[in-house]
Design a protein around this motif. Structure first.
Motif, PDB file in Angstrom:
ATOM      1  N   LEU A 196      43.017  45.169  39.998  1.00  0.00           N
ATOM      2  CA  LEU A 196      41.935  44.239  39.649  1.00  0.00           C
ATOM      3  C   LEU A 196      41.310  44.567  38.301  1.00  0.00           C
ATOM      4  O   LEU A 196      40.731  43.699  37.640  1.00  0.00           O
ATOM      5  N   LYS A 197      41.413  45.823  37.910  1.00  0.00           N
ATOM      6  CA  LYS A 197      40.794  46.240  36.646  1.00  0.00           C
ATOM      7  C   LYS A 197      41.447  45.597  35.430  1.00  0.00           C
ATOM      8  O   LYS A 197      40.906  45.641  34.337  1.00  0.00           O
ATOM      9  N   VAL A 214      38.598  35.630  37.444  1.00  0.00           N
ATOM     10  CA  VAL A 214      37.270  35.234  36.982  1.00  0.00           C
ATOM     11  C   VAL A 214      36.215  35.985  37.788  1.00  0.00           C
ATOM     12  O   VAL A 214      35.268  36.543  37.236  1.00  0.00           O
ATOM     13  N   LEU A 215      36.393  36.001  39.103  1.00  0.00           N
ATOM     14  CA  LEU A 215      35.456  36.692  39.988  1.00  0.00           C
ATOM     15  C   LEU A 215      36.249  37.723  40.794  1.00  0.00           C
ATOM     16  O   LEU A 215      36.905  37.370  41.773  1.00  0.00           O
ATOM     17  N   PRO A 216      36.203  38.990  40.366  1.00  0.00           N
ATOM     18  CA  PRO A 216      37.100  39.984  40.964  1.00  0.00           C
ATOM     19  C   PRO A 216      37.004  40.034  42.496  1.00  0.00           C
ATOM     20  O   PRO A 216      38.012  39.966  43.180  1.00  0.00           O
ATOM     21  N   ILE A 217      35.789  40.172  43.011  1.00  0.00           N
ATOM     22  CA  ILE A 217      35.602  40.249  44.464  1.00  0.00           C
ATOM     23  C   ILE A 217      34.344  39.469  44.828  1.00  0.00           C
ATOM     24  O   ILE A 217      33.296  39.670  44.227  1.00  0.00           O
ATOM     25  N   VAL A 218      34.456  38.580  45.803  1.00  0.00           N
ATOM     26  CA  VAL A 218      33.275  37.838  46.260  1.00  0.00           C
ATOM     27  C   VAL A 218      32.955  38.155  47.719  1.00  0.00           C
ATOM     28  O   VAL A 218      32.062  37.554  48.306  1.00  0.00           O
ATOM     29  N   SER A 219      33.688  39.085  48.294  1.00  0.00           N
ATOM     30  CA  SER A 219      33.422  39.528  49.660  1.00  0.00           C
ATOM     31  C   SER A 219      32.473  40.717  49.570  1.00  0.00           C
ATOM     32  O   SER A 219      32.744  41.677  48.838  1.00  0.00           O
ATOM     33  N   SER A 245      33.585  44.296  48.221  1.00  0.00           N
ATOM     34  CA  SER A 245      33.021  44.885  47.004  1.00  0.00           C
ATOM     35  C   SER A 245      32.438  46.272  47.284  1.00  0.00           C
ATOM     36  O   SER A 245      32.541  47.177  46.452  1.00  0.00           O
ATOM     37  N   ILE A 246      31.862  46.445  48.469  1.00  0.00           N
ATOM     38  CA  ILE A 246      31.305  47.757  48.832  1.00  0.00           C
ATOM     39  C   ILE A 246      32.431  48.794  48.890  1.00  0.00           C
ATOM     40  O   ILE A 246      32.324  49.900  48.347  1.00  0.00           O
ATOM     41  N   ALA A 250      35.374  48.578  47.421  1.00  0.00           N
ATOM     42  CA  ALA A 250      35.936  48.770  46.077  1.00  0.00           C
ATOM     43  C   ALA A 250      35.066  49.744  45.284  1.00  0.00           C
ATOM     44  O   ALA A 250      35.570  50.612  44.561  1.00  0.00           O
ATOM     45  N   ASP A 251      33.775  49.589  45.448  1.00  0.00           N
ATOM     46  CA  ASP A 251      32.835  50.469  44.760  1.00  0.00           C
ATOM     47  C   ASP A 251      33.071  51.926  45.204  1.00  0.00           C
ATOM     48  O   ASP A 251      33.150  52.845  44.376  1.00  0.00           O
ATOM     49  N   CYS A 304      36.474  53.268  43.841  1.00  0.00           N
ATOM     50  CA  CYS A 304      36.425  53.604  42.412  1.00  0.00           C
ATOM     51  C   CYS A 304      35.624  54.882  42.174  1.00  0.00           C
ATOM     52  O   CYS A 304      36.000  55.729  41.363  1.00  0.00           O
ATOM     53  N   CYS A 354      36.654  31.412  43.518  1.00  0.00           N
ATOM     54  CA  CYS A 354      36.596  30.180  42.728  1.00  0.00           C
ATOM     55  C   CYS A 354      38.011  29.604  42.692  1.00  0.00           C
ATOM     56  O   CYS A 354      38.985  30.313  42.951  1.00  0.00           O
ATOM     57  N   ALA A 381      39.849  28.812  40.320  1.00  0.00           N
ATOM     58  CA  ALA A 381      40.728  29.405  39.308  1.00  0.00           C
ATOM     59  C   ALA A 381      41.441  30.652  39.830  1.00  0.00           C
ATOM     60  O   ALA A 381      42.516  31.006  39.341  1.00  0.00           O
ATOM     61  N   TRP A 414      38.764  20.033  36.686  1.00  0.00           N
ATOM     62  CA  TRP A 414      38.976  21.483  36.607  1.00  0.00           C
ATOM     63  C   TRP A 414      38.006  22.145  35.633  1.00  0.00           C
ATOM     64  O   TRP A 414      37.522  23.247  35.875  1.00  0.00           O
ATOM     65  N   ASN A 425      35.696  25.280  36.549  1.00  0.00           N
ATOM     66  CA  ASN A 425      35.847  26.526  35.794  1.00  0.00           C
ATOM     67  C   ASN A 425      34.533  26.957  35.144  1.00  0.00           C
ATOM     68  O   ASN A 425      34.226  28.152  35.076  1.00  0.00           O
ATOM     69  N   ARG A 448      29.908  34.035  37.592  1.00  0.00           N
ATOM     70  CA  ARG A 448      30.259  35.361  37.095  1.00  0.00           C
ATOM     71  C   ARG A 448      29.119  35.945  36.260  1.00  0.00           C
ATOM     72  O   ARG A 448      28.834  37.133  36.319  1.00  0.00           O
ATOM     73  N   ALA A 450      28.193  40.551  46.084  1.00  0.00           N
ATOM     74  CA  ALA A 450      29.556  41.045  45.865  1.00  0.00           C
ATOM     75  C   ALA A 450      29.956  40.958  44.397  1.00  0.00           C
ATOM     76  O   ALA A 450      30.679  41.817  43.884  1.00  0.00           O
ATOM     77  N   ILE A 496      28.284  43.915  42.645  1.00  0.00           N
ATOM     78  CA  ILE A 496      28.877  45.215  43.004  1.00  0.00           C
ATOM     79  C   ILE A 496      30.297  45.340  42.457  1.00  0.00           C
ATOM     80  O   ILE A 496      30.682  46.360  41.891  1.00  0.00           O
ATOM     81  N   SER A 497      31.070  44.262  42.606  1.00  0.00           N
ATOM     82  CA  SER A 497      32.478  44.383  42.213  1.00  0.00           C
ATOM     83  C   SER A 497      32.625  44.457  40.695  1.00  0.00           C
ATOM     84  O   SER A 497      33.510  45.139  40.183  1.00  0.00           O
ATOM     85  N   ALA A 547      32.100  47.863  39.863  1.00  0.00           N
ATOM     86  CA  ALA A 547      33.187  48.742  40.299  1.00  0.00           C
ATOM     87  C   ALA A 547      34.432  48.628  39.425  1.00  0.00           C
ATOM     88  O   ALA A 547      35.015  49.641  39.042  1.00  0.00           O
ATOM     89  N   VAL A 548      34.844  47.406  39.127  1.00  0.00           N
ATOM     90  CA  VAL A 548      36.178  47.270  38.520  1.00  0.00           C
ATOM     91  C   VAL A 548      36.179  46.858  37.048  1.00  0.00           C
ATOM     92  O   VAL A 548      37.252  46.709  36.462  1.00  0.00           O
TER      93      VAL A 548
END
Lengths: 426, 426
Positions: A173-174, A179-184, A188-189, A191-192, A195, A231, A233, B365, B369, B376, B417, B420-421, B424-425
């Motif tokens: 993911l890095k 666009v939005l790495p994690i929305v859960s 995200s907790i 992943a934090d 890392c 999202c 995308a 789109w 987007n 974000r 999320a 936090i994410s 993290a990333v």
């Protein structure tokens, strides 16, 4: 023995018979589906509620999320949300509280609820980590498993565990191509934590420990999609699929160990991705029950995300999703209030019902056929009682009643097509 | 010359260029689609509004129905409904009034409206027949055509004409194998007339007269589906298909005579019938613009039919429906009020937008987007302005604001999320 273990031995329990009768399927077939992981019955052995079957051949179920956040803490309001959710047809409710006295809240909800209750234990682990260590990432592996066990001991029927958020995928993911790495939140907790410690996700690394714990309570694992797209995308991208493959593999292990699993799914998806997503999940996870959050077919429906989710959910259900997580008008804006819960549940019920109609589920068709018959006969009382919100329909009709003929409604009045055409052709 | 006649000659008008630019398509391609009946521009030659293109390759459009019934007559309220419909994104509005001073109402709406206006002239013919003769069935052929011409002279941009409700199909309907024989007001009025006089539907028999009249004003004909299914049990049956075949044939005649046509479609359809219906229409009617009412994917969503219609409409749009007629929460209950109009338009906008996303329409789109990017960046102002109802989103957020960090929302608060994410990333 767990349900799966009994089903594998060919033991048809009273519980299985009860679900089979409710659903209009054969107990033997249901039992076989449980044995092979295509159906779950979400009930903790400590709980005495009506068992809920989710999966292949069964009615499409819906879940309502309730619970506090740090910005809004009111146990009484959450219990009222629970009542509203159940009244309008939620088959299960998840307590996603992250604010206030979490244990008290969970126990109150479990005590109060007649339906299956799910939780996401990692939230409580995070809340406690902040209280205890001042930082989420300081949570220990034992902290995680202790909270999960507390939830199971309290009687929680199913827990979301983000086992598929692996160290490898978090590193991927890095690259920054989402666009939005994690929305859960749970994703995200973790992943934090991953890392910070440069270690593997404990829910993945110690999956056996999770299974051992789940077996004790016949706790259903809902394998969370921490990498679900947030999202359009990001929809159906490599991260989502790699996680799906991972949790599909974990699911096989769980089933072989006698632990029931649900697979969680997206998320934000363009309408033309929905069929592909469901078919992929069904194939990769060997028809395990699929629990989708929405899916939301646009990113722009703030204030009306229950409608965007109903569109996606209905289509997902038609293609085989088994369990729809509702989305409320408050999604992306704020913690839902009671009215939001009602709107969310009803929209989700309509989506699930439309899916069941498309799947040819007999009870769903019976309801619609009765409604059509009631319309034909100008039988307003039956129409109202067959609707998803009889009080609303009754009051709407009363506010603008027909003036000349009480058989019809004020939309067409005397020019009621049913009235005119029946006169003409019958 | 009509639009079609000009397009057939290869004349690219200013109007065509304007629509092409708005839609992001080539004027030559648009003109070709108009010439061959795949796109219409709904604007009466007497009107000076922004031209509306509907059909192949263009953004999915939505229509809002307004108008009085005999049970509720209030011109001011209808004009307010018009404003609300346009504010929330209706591309066209139909005046379906059947109560009060109809001519005055129509003219007020035409004068007031910045968008295309459609009507169903047979309603007014019926209302006048009751006034003049005491009975709908006493209307004469001239009465019918005179009212249509009055509408055209007033500047109406498109009219629904139920030309496919033929004598033969009405006789077939007498076999009684439909639960709800006719649920179209116009269809039922014509069926009543046909049965009483034992004569052919004048709109079918004298279709040439209709074309002659339409040509004078470049009036678009919306070929109504008088036999649309009114419940799931009647969906995609022989009556519906025979009518579709009939109006498909009439459409070919109209195009060859230089008259633009839209084809109207269902109605109540199980979700798994939607794709088939759209593909059938597109094939039988040679890609003529398809205008669907809903479709409603369950009969039971009274009070929430806007959601049932959004589900069906989104799917229909994805498969190629070009024009979605909204359905309000009041459908099947009463004449809609202003709030119903707003709810109906927004639900339909979401459905059309979801369809455009699925069709890969670039502007749709871009909007999603931008929304994802705003999420974000915790850019709430942009999120609000990109939503379909900024006022609602703004007030919902204000009612339950985040308390600790104004970047996030009160759903997850500190456990956002995205926050936090990204930490993290990234």
């Amino acid at each position: 023995m767990t349900r799966i273990e009994m089903a594998k031995k060919g033991i048809i329990t009273e519980e299985v018979r009860q679900v089979a009768q409710e659903e209009g399927v054969f107990p033997e077939e249901l039992s076989q589906n449980i044995a092979e992981g295509r159906v779950v019955i979400t009930r903790n052995i400590l709980r005495n509620i009506k068992p809920l079957g989710i999966g292949k051949g069964l009615r499409t179920k819906i879940n309502a999320n309730i619970g506090t956040s740090r910005d809004k803490t009111d146990i009484q309001e959450e219990l009222e949300k629970l009542d509203i959710a159940v009244k309008y047809g939620a088959d299960a409710v998840m307590d996603l509280s992250t604010g206030g006295p979490l244990t008290e809240m969970r126990r109150a909800i479990l005590k109060h609820s007649s339906v299956s209750i799910g939780t996401v234990p990692i939230y409580e682990v995070a809340v406690r980590a902040i209280e205890k260590y001042g930082n989420i990432v300081k949570m220990t592996v034992d902290d995680i498993f202790n909270v999960i066990e507390e939830h199971a001991k309290d009687g929680v029927d199913f827990v979301t565990v983000h086992c598929g958020v692996t160290k490898k995928i978090v590193e991927m993911l890095k690259s920054g191509d989402r666009v939005l790495p994690i929305v859960s939140r749970g994703g995200s907790i973790l992943a934090d934590w991953i890392c910070y410690h440069d270690k593997e996700n404990p829910l993945y690394e110690y999956f056996d420990r999770l299974l051992e714990l789940a077996k004790k309570y016949d706790l259903t694992l809902s394998l969370g999609d921490g990498l679900r797209p947030g999202c359009l995308a990001d929809a159906t991208d490599r991260y989502q699929l790699i996680e799906l493959i991972t949790i599909g593999k974990l699911k096989d292990i769980a089933i072989s160990e006698g632990v029931q699993c649900i697979i969680e799914g997206p998320g934000h998806l363009p309408l033309n991705h929905v069929e592909t997503n469901i078919k992929l999940q069904k194939s990769i996870c060997k028809e395990a029950p699929f629990y989708v959050l929405g899916p939301l077919v646009t990113d722009c429906a703030m204030g009306y995300d229950h409608i965007a989710a109903a569109i996606g959910g209905a289509l997902a259900g038609m293609y085989g999703a088994d369990f729809l997580c509702y989305v409320t008008p408050s999604e992306h804006i704020r913690l839902p209030d009671k009215e939001d819960v009602k709107e969310g549940v009803i929209a989700s019920r309509i989506a699930a019902h439309a899916a069941d109609i498309a799947k040819g589920y007999a009870k769903a068709w019976q309801r619609d056929n009765k409604m059509a018959e009631a319309r034909r006969n100008f039988d307003w009382q039956s129409q109202i009682s067959l609707s998803f919100d009889p009080d609303k329909v009754h009051s709407m009709r009363s506010e603008r009643p027909p003036l000349e003929d009480e058989k019809v409604c004020s939309m067409c009045g005397e020019f009621c097509a049913i009235k005119i055409s029946r006169r003409a052709v019958e």
